[in-house]
Design an enzyme around this catalytic site. Structure first.
Site, short mmCIF file in Angstrom:
data_model
loop_
_atom_site.label_atom_id
_atom_site.label_comp_id
_atom_site.label_asym_id
_atom_site.label_seq_id
_atom_site.Cartn_x
_atom_site.Cartn_y
_atom_site.Cartn_z
CD GLU A 86 1.15 -30.14 77.96
OE1 GLU A 86 2.05 -30.85 78.11
OE2 GLU A 86 0.79 -29.61 76.95
CG HIS A 143 2.97 -34.18 79.96
ND1 HIS A 143 3.67 -33.35 79.06
CD2 HIS A 143 3.83 -35.14 80.44
CE1 HIS A 143 5.09 -33.94 79.22
NE2 HIS A 143 5.05 -34.95 79.96
CE LYS A 170 7.48 -37.26 79.06
NZ LYS A 170 7.88 -36.35 80.28
#
Length: 252
Positions: A86, A143, A170
């Site tokens: 990530e 991510h 997130k």
């Protein structure tokens, strides 16, 4: 959307909070970078511990944490070990990932932790429960440096993070075109209505810069600015970022 409080920082309402990453590789650089942040106008610090060459030495982690707190003691600290998959810089075994975070939580080396969603539900739940038992908020993150997943997948990932105990959701993705940026903003706006958790969302790279600036409009509660080195593509320098956020806030 509920607010999350950490030290003197309220995440989830008003102007998006600015988080500045510390990406130093050794104690001298950590000292230097932290000194350069003094008297700067930002809200949170993310210590990217995967950038720290001695992260595998718990005593060095303790020492680095003490240095950071000694220099910037009023600023809330987020501990993040970003895995290579990530966007991180160093490999880590799952067992040590847990040990590292467990030490940070139990010894209150930081004020908040960022745990990767895909590190495994069992690990995520263990660390989230432990952090909550110590009164520490948890960001659960994902991510994707290769693409922007479809809208439904973006929503599903964030809802999964919420289901395993996140206080803050997130997600950061890489756009291939302007449509991908709009997809991220659309998913952000939807989740800001459907979730009680504050969001941190961004479309990375140059074409995604608008997503780092428009959080107050679409529902992202934190954005990342730089004082020196960036931790991800597309981050904006602190002073420019603060100016734009304040301008938008004034006219919203």
């Amino acid at each position: 959307m509920s607010n999350v409080y950490v030290k003197n920082c309220c995440i989830g309402s008003g102007i998006p909070k600015i988080c500045v990453p510390i990406v130093a590789t050794n104690l001298r650089e950590i000292f230097s970078q932290a000194r350069g942040m003094q008297r700067k106008n930002f809200d949170l610090i993310e210590w990217r511990i995967d950038r720290f060459a001695d992260f595998h030495d718990i005593n060095m982690v303790r020492r680095a944490s003490r240095i950071l707190h000694g220099i910037l003691d009023d600023q809330p600290f987020i501990l993040t070990f970003r895995t290579i998959g990530e966007g991180g810089k160093q490999p880590i075994e799952p067992e040590y990932y847990v040990e590292l975070y467990r030490t940070a939580i139990e010894e209150h080396l930081v004020d908040m932790i960022d745990v990767e969603l895909f590190i495994g539900d069992e690990i995520v739940k263990e660390l989230t429960d432990l952090a909550h038992s110590h009164g520490m908020p948890v960001i659960i993150s994902n991510h994707d440096f290769d693409r922007t997943p479809p809208h439904e997948e973006l929503i599903a990932r964030m809802k999964h993070a919420e289901s395993v105990g996140a206080d803050i959701l997130k997600i950061a993705v890489m756009p291939k075109d302007k449509h991908d940026v709009l997809e991220l903003l659309y998913a952000t706006e939807q989740m800001s209505r459907e979730s009680d958790c504050p969001l941190i969302t961004m479309s990375m790279g140059q074409s995604g810069i608008i997503s780092r600036l428009s959080g107050e409009i679409f529902g992202s509660a934190v954005t990342f600015g730089t004082i020196g080195a960036a931790s991800a593509p597309g981050q904006i320098d602190l002073d420019s970022l603060r100016m734009v956020l304040q301008l938008l806030h004034k006219h919203i």
